[in-house]
Design an enzyme around this catalytic site. Structure first.
Site, PDB file in Angstrom:
ATOM      1  N   HIS A 177       0.817  -1.214   0.000  1.00  9.94           N
ATOM      2  CA  HIS A 177       0.000   0.000   0.000  1.00  9.94           C
ATOM      3  C   HIS A 177       0.847   1.258   0.000  1.00  9.94           C
ATOM      4  O   HIS A 177       1.970   1.265   0.523  1.00  9.94           O
ATOM      5  CB  HIS A 177      -0.988  -0.052   1.174  1.00  9.94           C
ATOM      6  CG  HIS A 177      -2.038  -1.090   0.943  1.00  9.94           C
ATOM      7  ND1 HIS A 177      -1.896  -2.374   1.411  1.00  9.94           N
ATOM      8  CD2 HIS A 177      -3.176  -1.062   0.211  1.00  9.94           C
ATOM      9  CE1 HIS A 177      -2.939  -3.090   1.002  1.00  9.94           C
ATOM     10  NE2 HIS A 177      -3.727  -2.325   0.272  1.00  9.94           N
ATOM     11  N   ALA A 210      12.048   4.571   1.016  1.00 12.99           N
ATOM     12  CA  ALA A 210      11.393   3.270   0.762  1.00 12.99           C
ATOM     13  C   ALA A 210      10.769   3.294  -0.623  1.00 12.99           C
ATOM     14  O   ALA A 210      10.164   4.288  -1.032  1.00 12.99           O
ATOM     15  CB  ALA A 210      10.305   3.027   1.806  1.00 12.99           C
ATOM     16  N   GLY A 233      11.053  -3.564   1.598  1.00 10.88           N
ATOM     17  CA  GLY A 233       9.973  -4.485   1.902  1.00 10.88           C
ATOM     18  C   GLY A 233      10.112  -5.720   1.033  1.00 10.88           C
ATOM     19  O   GLY A 233      10.477  -6.808   1.514  1.00 10.88           O
TER      20      GLY A 233
HETATM   21  C1  LIG Z   1       4.214  -7.500   1.190  1.00  9.31           C
HETATM   22  C2  LIG Z   1       4.205  -6.077   1.679  1.00  9.31           C
HETATM   23  C3  LIG Z   1       3.438  -5.748   2.782  1.00  9.31           C
HETATM   24  C4  LIG Z   1       3.449  -4.432   3.277  1.00  9.31           C
HETATM   25  N1  LIG Z   1       2.758  -4.148   4.396  1.00  9.31           N
HETATM   26  C5  LIG Z   1       2.881  -2.918   4.967  1.00  9.31           C
HETATM   27  C6  LIG Z   1       2.303  -2.649   6.242  1.00  9.31           C
HETATM   28  O1  LIG Z   1       1.676  -3.517   6.857  1.00  9.31           O
HETATM   29  N2  LIG Z   1       2.477  -1.413   6.766  1.00  9.31           N
HETATM   30  C7  LIG Z   1       3.204  -0.455   6.119  1.00  9.31           C
HETATM   31  O2  LIG Z   1       3.373   0.632   6.655  1.00  9.31           O
HETATM   32  N3  LIG Z   1       3.742  -0.678   4.897  1.00  9.31           N
HETATM   33  C8  LIG Z   1       3.610  -1.881   4.329  1.00  9.31           C
HETATM   34  N4  LIG Z   1       4.207  -2.127   3.104  1.00  9.31           N
HETATM   35  C9  LIG Z   1       4.928  -1.027   2.404  1.00  9.31           C
HETATM   36  C10 LIG Z   1       6.311  -0.836   3.017  1.00  9.31           C
HETATM   37  O3  LIG Z   1       6.206  -0.099   4.198  1.00  9.31           O
HETATM   38  C11 LIG Z   1       7.327  -0.107   2.108  1.00  9.31           C
HETATM   39  O4  LIG Z   1       6.878   1.176   1.808  1.00  9.31           O
HETATM   40  C12 LIG Z   1       7.621  -0.838   0.825  1.00  9.31           C
HETATM   41  O5  LIG Z   1       7.811  -2.209   1.025  1.00  9.31           O
HETATM   42  C13 LIG Z   1       8.875  -0.256   0.171  1.00  9.31           C
HETATM   43  O6  LIG Z   1       8.994  -0.670  -1.156  1.00  9.31           O
HETATM   44  P1  LIG Z   1       9.705  -2.033  -1.613  1.00  9.31           P
HETATM   45  O7  LIG Z   1       8.707  -3.107  -1.329  1.00  9.31           O
HETATM   46  O8  LIG Z   1       9.938  -1.812  -3.070  1.00  9.31           O
HETATM   47  O9  LIG Z   1      10.953  -2.189  -0.817  1.00  9.31           O
HETATM   48  C14 LIG Z   1       4.208  -3.430   2.606  1.00  9.31           C
HETATM   49  C15 LIG Z   1       4.967  -3.784   1.487  1.00  9.31           C
HETATM   50  C16 LIG Z   1       4.975  -5.083   1.022  1.00  9.31           C
HETATM   51  C17 LIG Z   1       5.835  -5.432  -0.163  1.00  9.31           C
END
Ligand SMILES: Cc1cc2nc3c(=O)[nH]c(=O)nc-3n(C[C@H](O)[C@H](O)[C@H](O)COP(=O)(O)O)c2cc1C
Length: 358
Positions: A177, A210, A233
């Site tokens: 998200h 991020a 993430g």
């Molecule tokens: C599988 C998944 C679940 C995520 N769940 C959350 C969450 O529960 N809370 C949140 O703040 N961000 C969540 N994120 C977003 C991450 O905080 C972060 O912004 C993101 O992973 C960064 O990009 P990247 O996946 O390309 O590293 C999630 C990302 C992924 C990939």
């Protein structure tokens, strides 16, 4: 260009067990646990666990969190001091009722080092949550840093004024998200850095990047754009310690050409009946069967029914694989320690390459 008086090594000062460059895993709800977060902290990063979005007195998410944190302190052994547990907890805040009464007490009990807030209905909703944490912190026995994830300059401005310690700047390449309307780190991060540098809080706020970072090259790029550290993430999903199902890790490894293999839309949530996020957010995931069927004209009702039937049978082919555009660069499952070490080594090579060219 704004003045370049960046806060000197705030993150290292706040989290003394960490090495540089500063790396944290995102608190991905359902995909982070003590094993993953503990491994990140042990490898010199800052491990985060997703704490949930339900804060009522009977919240199962909070009860599980309490149990996990007791387990985490035992597992981390000497890295955890009596004063601080070197882990962070992330919360999704669009329904914050009960946070002050029920979540803060657990965070205080375990003295977690960091709290991460994301996805409020309105940015102003974070103010009472931050105040509640600061009130307990002011008693003096709990040293916690507050992270807020922001996807726009306006959200960063508001969080800065609310007194956060760390702005997690999330670009639109991110997995999961995110802000429906936003920019990539390339332009968002320098604009937020300028905002912080020109504010009265320039020397007390750190910035993490991020979105789409999966290796040392992305890390160096983010630091060049003004970040003090990085959050990943998607890359952490494809680690041996991550509790995600193997099929999800394999989808991430198999995907190439990340901007084409993934799409950012609210459709993923609609197909799996989790469309509960406020309208300013959507999510990025790997394009799967449901999305393709929708593009070919299938109705939402039919797709939701097929999704539910598959889920009931234990068939996870229709499962949403939340992932960022960095998927194209991820080609194997590695341990957290290997990942963090390799990023630190690659970062040095990337810096040398940059130096050669300027
Ligand atoms: C599988 C998944 C679940 C995520 N769940 C959350 C969450 O529960 N809370 C949140 O703040 N961000 C969540 N994120 C977003 C991450 O905080 C972060 O912004 C993101 O992973 C960064 O990009 P990247 O996946 O390309 O590293 C999630 C990302 C992924 C990939």
């Amino acid at each position: 260009m704004a003045p370049t008086s960046f806060p000197e090594r705030l993150l290292k000062q706040w989290f003394p067990h960490t090495t540089t460059p500063f790396i944290a895993n995102a608190p991905m709800l359902g995909f982070t646990d003590c094993r993953l977060a503990g491994a990140v902290t042990r490898a010199g990063g800052l491990g985060f666990i997703g704490g949930g979005f339900e804060f009522g007195p009977e919240s199962t998410q909070l009860k599980n969190l309490d149990t996990r944190l007791t387990q985490a302190r035992a597992e981390l052994g000497t890295i955890a001091s009596t004063r601080t547990l070197p882990l962070g907890i992330g919360f999704i805040t669009f329904t914050p009722t009960g946070f002050e009464e029920n979540a803060v007490a657990i965070l205080e009990k375990h003295r977690v080092a960091a709290v991460w807030l994301s996805f409020p209905k309105s940015d102003a909703d974070h103010q009472p949550l931050i105040e509640a944490i600061r009130k307990v912190q002011s008693k003096g026995h709990w040293d916690v840093k507050i992270f807020v994830q922001v996807g726009t300059v306006q959200a960063a401005k508001e969080a800065l004024e609310q007194g956060v310690d760390v702005l997690v700047v999330q670009g639109v390449d991110a997995g999961g998200h995110q802000w429906a309307q936003g920019a990539s780190l390339m332009s968002l991060l320098p604009e937020v850095r300028d905002l912080v540098a020109n504010s009265a809080r320039a020397n007390e706020v750190a910035i993490m990047a991020a979105g789409g970072i999966v290796d040392g090259r992305g890390c160096v790029a983010a630091l060049g754009l003004g970040a003090d550290g990085i959050v990943m993430g998607t890359r952490f999903i494809a680690t041996s310690e991550c509790p995600a199902p193997l099929s999800m890790k394999e989808s991430i490894i198999a995907a190439t050409d990340g901007g084409v293999a993934t799409v950012k839309t609210t459709r993923h949530d609609i197909f799996q009946s989790t469309d509960v996020f406020p309208r300013q957010y959507d999510g990025r995931a790997i394009i799967g069967i449901s999305y393709n069927e929708s593009q070919s004209g299938a109705s939402d009702e039919d797709i939701i029914q097929r999704y539910n039937e598959a889920k009931e049978k234990g068939d996870d082919q229709r499962r949403t694989v939340w992932a960022g555009t960095g998927v194209g660069i991820i080609d194997k499952i590695v341990s957290v320690e290997e990942l963090i070490k390799s990023i630190q080594q690659e970062a040095n090579l990337a810096v040398a390459r940059v130096m050669e060219r300027i």
